[in-house]
Design an enzyme around this catalytic site. Structure first.
Site, short mmCIF file in Angstrom:
data_model
loop_
_atom_site.label_atom_id
_atom_site.label_comp_id
_atom_site.label_asym_id
_atom_site.label_seq_id
_atom_site.Cartn_x
_atom_site.Cartn_y
_atom_site.Cartn_z
N ASN B 408 -5.31 -6.82 -10.40
CA ASN B 408 -6.55 -6.13 -9.43
C ASN B 408 -5.42 -4.96 -8.73
O ASN B 408 -5.36 -3.18 -9.89
CB ASN B 408 -6.50 -6.45 -8.33
CG ASN B 408 -8.04 -5.72 -7.76
OD1 ASN B 408 -8.27 -4.78 -7.75
ND2 ASN B 408 -9.12 -6.58 -7.22
N ASP B 409 -4.05 -4.86 -7.65
CA ASP B 409 -4.64 -3.72 -7.33
C ASP B 409 -3.14 -2.91 -8.31
O ASP B 409 -3.08 -1.74 -8.48
CB ASP B 409 -3.53 -4.09 -5.93
CG ASP B 409 -4.21 -4.74 -5.02
OD1 ASP B 409 -5.19 -4.67 -4.51
OD2 ASP B 409 -3.93 -5.57 -4.48
N VAL B 410 -2.06 -3.33 -9.08
CA VAL B 410 -1.13 -2.94 -9.99
C VAL B 410 -2.31 -1.82 -11.04
O VAL B 410 -1.68 -1.55 -11.94
CB VAL B 410 -0.76 -4.17 -10.35
CG1 VAL B 410 0.00 -4.34 -9.47
CG2 VAL B 410 -1.29 -5.33 -11.30
#
Lengths: 97, 482
Positions: B408-410
């Site tokens: 997700n964040d990456v």
């Protein structure tokens, strides 16, 4: 002790530089085995603990023997477990066919 | 063997022999140190890495044998019993551990290394203080330093291992005035380390160092969230090395100093890499307590009132088959869903149809540095298909389809564009530059950083909702029917 301390600092600082140089070249793919492998190497304390048992002869102090044996126990877990699990991981890394 | 060593020991009573044994021992330590260095050097490539690990292990064996040379039989009994028990536990742990549990095991091993060094310091303290006459001042200070690093490593590692294993909440547990508490603890510890030589090695000072170090290990790790654990594990790795070095200074053992320094350097480099991958400073990771999902992300946009495009496994299969190049971007969600093997089967099926498949691995994709690579290697993914951040990013605009699985964040483009985002500036995988992005996810939930992901709403993104493993298996099945 002062001479020893100076030599120790020399060895330590130079080894730090060697460490930085060789570890920078380890690719991301192998960072986990690097950690577990270097972890095993840090179990080198086993050598220090063994030295205490070997040098303190004729039970000068049973208590320091017990302490050293305890240190040997923990450090050996680190050494044996560390090298073994690293080998287990590295065995899994294969090239295409 | 024991009789042989006995022989050696009795030889020692001759005037020259003890010196000779000491020289041989030191030279063997040199050989061992060289083997450690050569061993790690070989970790530069997966082809030579296994042999490298073997070299380092050989170095350790030589160092142990050299230390035992000339030992009396009672010493040998002590030594072999302790080593035997340790070896049994070590083998048991190493054989049984699952690859997903590797971070907590490495954390635990770090702790064992730390406590071993602290115990060596305590044993030395007994030796120094039982000595009549003036006591070695710098040695007493070193007892304090080794105890401090060793005990902090132990308790810190136990907390980290507990968090990673799930026996302690992975959420950051903030300590009131945490920074102040830590600074105060360090200051008191330093004062006590000074007090040790001044008081001629007072027992109370040593005990206080041990207690404060143990507390410090906890206060440093407990506020850190699960997502930041890769940093913490790397840092503890470094501490365990420094603890060994400190013990080496104390007993003037060069093998310990060299090996400890190398491990210390290794942990520090990995810590720096992890911090860079999250665009955070070490101080920020240690004291800011990020990871609390407070959803303070991009202003005002909740997932519910925005439209996403969906795809089902059949659509994905058709589009993947028509692709020339496909990149898979896995996150830890992949490992949680135990979908590594399913992914590899899908990749095999695509490769068979002439599609070029590779994997893009973000440095913090797993729970420790390089963790995702090991998890994929376990599923027989060839290592030459694993691309790191710098290798993968130039590839995306030449890529037909990207499968984002459990990440997700990456892969959040806000890190490049949205200066208000808490993850702004973090290096990400530029998956949004590919022609089509498939995001396999359970729901539209926010990532670890609590930030909504703009990628999900992009024009070229198709969301495939559901359990990752089931979805991937369904895609592979649909592919077989085409």
């Amino acid at each position: 002790m002062t001479d020893q301390l100076i030599i120790s600092i020399f060895v330590f600082v130079l080894a730090l530089f060697v460490g930085v140089e060789i570890i920078r070249k380890v690719p991301q793919t192998l960072h986990t085995p690097l950690m577990s492998g270097s972890n095993a190497i840090s179990g080198v304390t086993v050598v220090g603990a063994l030295a205490i048992i070997v040098i303190t002869r004729d039970s000068t102090s049973t208590f320091s023997h017990i302490l050293a044996a305890l240190a040997i126990f923990f450090a050996t877990i680190n050494v044996v477990g560390g090298f073994l699990v690293t080998d287990r991981m590295l065995k899994m890394f294969k090239r295409r066919n | 063997m024991i009789t042989f060593l006995h022989q050696l020991e009795s030889n020692c009573s001759l005037a020259v022999a003890p010196g000779a044994i000491a020289i041989m021992r030191d030279l063997t330590y040199l050989v061992a140190s060289i083997l450690f260095i050569l061993g790690i050097k070989r970790l530069a490539s997966p082809r030579t890495a296994r042999a490298g690990n073997g070299l380092a292990a050989l170095g350790m064996l030589l160092a142990i044998i050299a230390t035992l040379a000339g030992a009396g039989s009672s010493a040998l009994i002590w030594a072999f019993s302790a080593m035997g028990l340790g070896a049994i536990v070590g083998v048991f742990l190493a054989v049984r551990v699952q690859m997903t549990q590797m971070p907590q095991m490495v954390a635990l091993f770090n702790g064992f290394g730390g406590i071993a060094s602290a115990i060596v310091a305590a044993a030395e303290w007994i030796k120094i203080t039982s000595f009549e006459g003036p006591r070695d001042q710098s040695a007493l200070a070193l007892v304090g330093i080794a105890s401090l690093i060793g005990c902090a490593t132990l308790t810190g590692s136990i907390v980290a291992a507990g968090k990673l294993h799930g026996s302690i909440s992975g959420k950051p547990i903030p300590i009131p005035a945490g920074l102040f508490v830590n600074i105060a603890l360090v200051a008191v510890a330093v004062a006590l380390i000074v007090a040790l030589p001044v008081t001629g090695g007072a027992l109370w000072a040593l005990i206080l160092v041990i207690l404060i170090a143990s507390a410090l290990g906890v206060t440093l790790t407990i506020p850190i969230g699960g997502a930041d654990m890769p940093v913490m594990v790397s840092l503890l790795n470094s501490y365990s090395g420094l603890a060994a070095s400190a013990a080496g200074f104390l007993i003037f053992n060069k093998a310990l100093i060299v090996a400890g320094a190398i491990v210390g350097a290794s942990g520090l480099i990995l810590t720096a890499i992890m911090c860079k991958a999250m665009n955070r400073s070490l101080a920020n990771v240690l004291f800011a307590g990020v990871g609390t999902a407070d959803s303070s992300g991009t202003a005002g946009t909740t997932a519910e009132d925005r439209i996403v495009k969906r795809a089902d496994p059949d659509d994905v299969a058709i589009m993947l088959e028509a692709s020339q190049r496909v990149i898979i971007a896995p996150g830890y969600g992949l490992a949680v869903a135990q979908a590594q093997h399913a992914v590899r089967e899908l990749a095999d099926a695509l490769t068979k149809r002439g599609v070029n498949v590779a994997y893009a691995i973000h440095p913090v994709a797993g729970r420790m540095p390089g963790h995702m690579n090991v998890l994929l290697a376990e599923a027989d993914v060839p290592y030459d298909e694993l691309l790191d951040l710098d290798q993968a990013n130039p590839e995306f605009d030449r890529t037909d389809a990207v499968l984002v699985i459990g990440a997700n964040d990456v892969v959040n483009p806000a890190a490049r564009t949205d200066t208000a985002s808490p993850i702004y500036g973090m290096p990400i995988l530029d998956v949004d530059k590919a022609r089509t992005v498939f995001v396999l996810k359970r729901s539209l939930g926010a990532g670890y950083a609590g930030v909504q992901n703009e990628l999900f709403f992009a024009d070229n993104t198709l969301m495939v909702f559901g359990d990752a493993k089931k979805t991937i298996t369904a895609i592979t099945a649909a592919l077989a029917e085409l």
